[in-house]
Design an enzyme around this catalytic site. Sequence first.
Site, PDB file in Angstrom:
ATOM      1  N   GLU A 116      76.801   3.638  72.920  1.00  0.00           N
ATOM      2  CA  GLU A 116      76.386   3.440  74.307  1.00  0.00           C
ATOM      3  C   GLU A 116      77.061   2.192  74.871  1.00  0.00           C
ATOM      4  OE1 GLU A 116      72.352   5.569  75.071  1.00  0.00           O
ATOM      5  OE2 GLU A 116      71.980   3.496  74.524  1.00  0.00           O
ATOM      6  N   GLU A 172      69.152  -2.696  75.328  1.00  0.00           N
ATOM      7  CA  GLU A 172      68.067  -3.408  76.030  1.00  0.00           C
ATOM      8  C   GLU A 172      67.219  -4.212  75.046  1.00  0.00           C
ATOM      9  OE1 GLU A 172      66.613   0.023  78.146  1.00  0.00           O
ATOM     10  OE2 GLU A 172      68.484   0.047  79.286  1.00  0.00           O
ATOM     11  N   GLY A 187      69.106   8.505  79.061  1.00  0.00           N
ATOM     12  CA  GLY A 187      68.032   7.709  79.645  1.00  0.00           C
ATOM     13  C   GLY A 187      67.470   8.389  80.874  1.00  0.00           C
ATOM     14  N   GLY A 188      67.898   7.922  82.042  1.00  0.00           N
ATOM     15  CA  GLY A 188      67.342   8.385  83.325  1.00  0.00           C
ATOM     16  C   GLY A 188      67.196   9.890  83.453  1.00  0.00           C
ATOM     17  N   GLY A 212      72.693   3.325  82.791  1.00  0.00           N
ATOM     18  CA  GLY A 212      71.959   3.254  84.051  1.00  0.00           C
ATOM     19  C   GLY A 212      72.809   2.871  85.251  1.00  0.00           C
ATOM     20  N   ASN A 233      65.700   9.160  75.931  1.00  0.00           N
ATOM     21  CA  ASN A 233      65.115   7.822  75.812  1.00  0.00           C
ATOM     22  C   ASN A 233      64.377   7.531  77.108  1.00  0.00           C
ATOM     23  OD1 ASN A 233      64.547   5.130  75.561  1.00  0.00           O
ATOM     24  ND2 ASN A 233      66.685   4.432  75.620  1.00  0.00           N
ATOM     25  N   TRP A 234      63.061   7.652  77.048  1.00  0.00           N
ATOM     26  CA  TRP A 234      62.272   7.491  78.286  1.00  0.00           C
ATOM     27  C   TRP A 234      62.092   6.030  78.668  1.00  0.00           C
ATOM     28  CZ3 TRP A 234      57.886  11.341  79.774  1.00  0.00           C
ATOM     29  CH2 TRP A 234      58.412  12.629  79.809  1.00  0.00           C
ATOM     30  N   LYS A 235      62.450   5.116  77.782  1.00  0.00           N
ATOM     31  CA  LYS A 235      62.291   3.677  78.056  1.00  0.00           C
ATOM     32  C   LYS A 235      60.839   3.409  78.478  1.00  0.00           C
ATOM     33  CE  LYS A 235      67.168   3.551  79.006  1.00  0.00           C
ATOM     34  NZ  LYS A 235      68.299   2.886  79.632  1.00  0.00           N
ATOM     35  N   SER A 283      74.690   7.008  81.236  1.00  0.00           N
ATOM     36  CA  SER A 283      74.899   7.789  82.467  1.00  0.00           C
ATOM     37  C   SER A 283      75.310   9.236  82.208  1.00  0.00           C
ATOM     38  CB  SER A 283      75.911   7.086  83.378  1.00  0.00           C
ATOM     39  OG  SER A 283      75.406   5.830  83.794  1.00  0.00           O
ATOM     40  N   HIS A 312      68.852  -0.546  70.509  1.00  0.00           N
ATOM     41  CA  HIS A 312      69.292  -0.227  71.876  1.00  0.00           C
ATOM     42  C   HIS A 312      69.739  -1.531  72.552  1.00  0.00           C
ATOM     43  CE1 HIS A 312      69.189   0.895  76.094  1.00  0.00           C
ATOM     44  NE2 HIS A 312      69.313   2.143  75.682  1.00  0.00           N
TER      45      HIS A 312
END
Length: 255
Positions: A170, A102, A237-238, A176, A13-15, A216, A100
Amino acid sequence: MSVDRPRPLVAGNWKMNGLKASTKVLAEIQADYGPGLWRHVDLVVCPPAPLTAIFALAAVGTRIGIGGQDCHAKESGAYTGNVSAEMLVDAGATHVILGHSERRQYHGEKDADVRAKAEAAHRAGLTAIVCVGETREEREAGKTLSVVRKQLRGSIPEGSTSENLVIAYEPVWAIGTGLTPTAGDVAEVHAAIRDDLKRLVGKAEQNKVRILYGGSVKPSNAGELMAVPNVDGALVGGASLVAVDFLGIARAYSK
Ligand code: PGA
């Protein structure tokens, strides 16, 4: 149960990260996604919407799937700024992340919205990666399982199958932050999700739906997290923005 274990999926997930030049990262992922990996694990990369088509073109002929990060429930119309599931398919996507935390937090998405979007994804032929997870306050109040079960009940549409649905657990507090739940906590929630899938998709599909863990995930903790029963992959993600880290997570499945 292990005989029935679904084929693992690691989704990135590159956001809101990445530009056209980021196809370089996709090329790096492709270069190292050889038979030793693709025999064991599927990979999907979900870039921001403007990069969907260019990423999908770059991924033609590879085994990497491309996904969106959200879609609108309607096919088209006067919805400024939105992207429909049909548009994602037209751009070459095969998957879409929905609900998600977010999106739930910053865009006020409720379970009913997520369900409508998942219906749209299915209408268009996309696999919906539906996210659920508790906040820190909910975990501390002992409400994790009830929160996750309520989100599942409200967000998963009729007609979902192991082909068109992936669940991502999640925990909001793990996203994150570098924090992760214990393997025991992950096992408990994934077992509850597996249990609920019987009602949501039926007994025949229950054990085939992939349940990803997200929050994470890094190469250093992927082995432990991916070994947890009912963890069929990761939503990353990251670490998905760096080819060697993303592949390092996928390698949890190469042994
Ligand atoms: P993270 O994000 O891996 O950076 O924690 C996961 C996600 O939000 O899907």
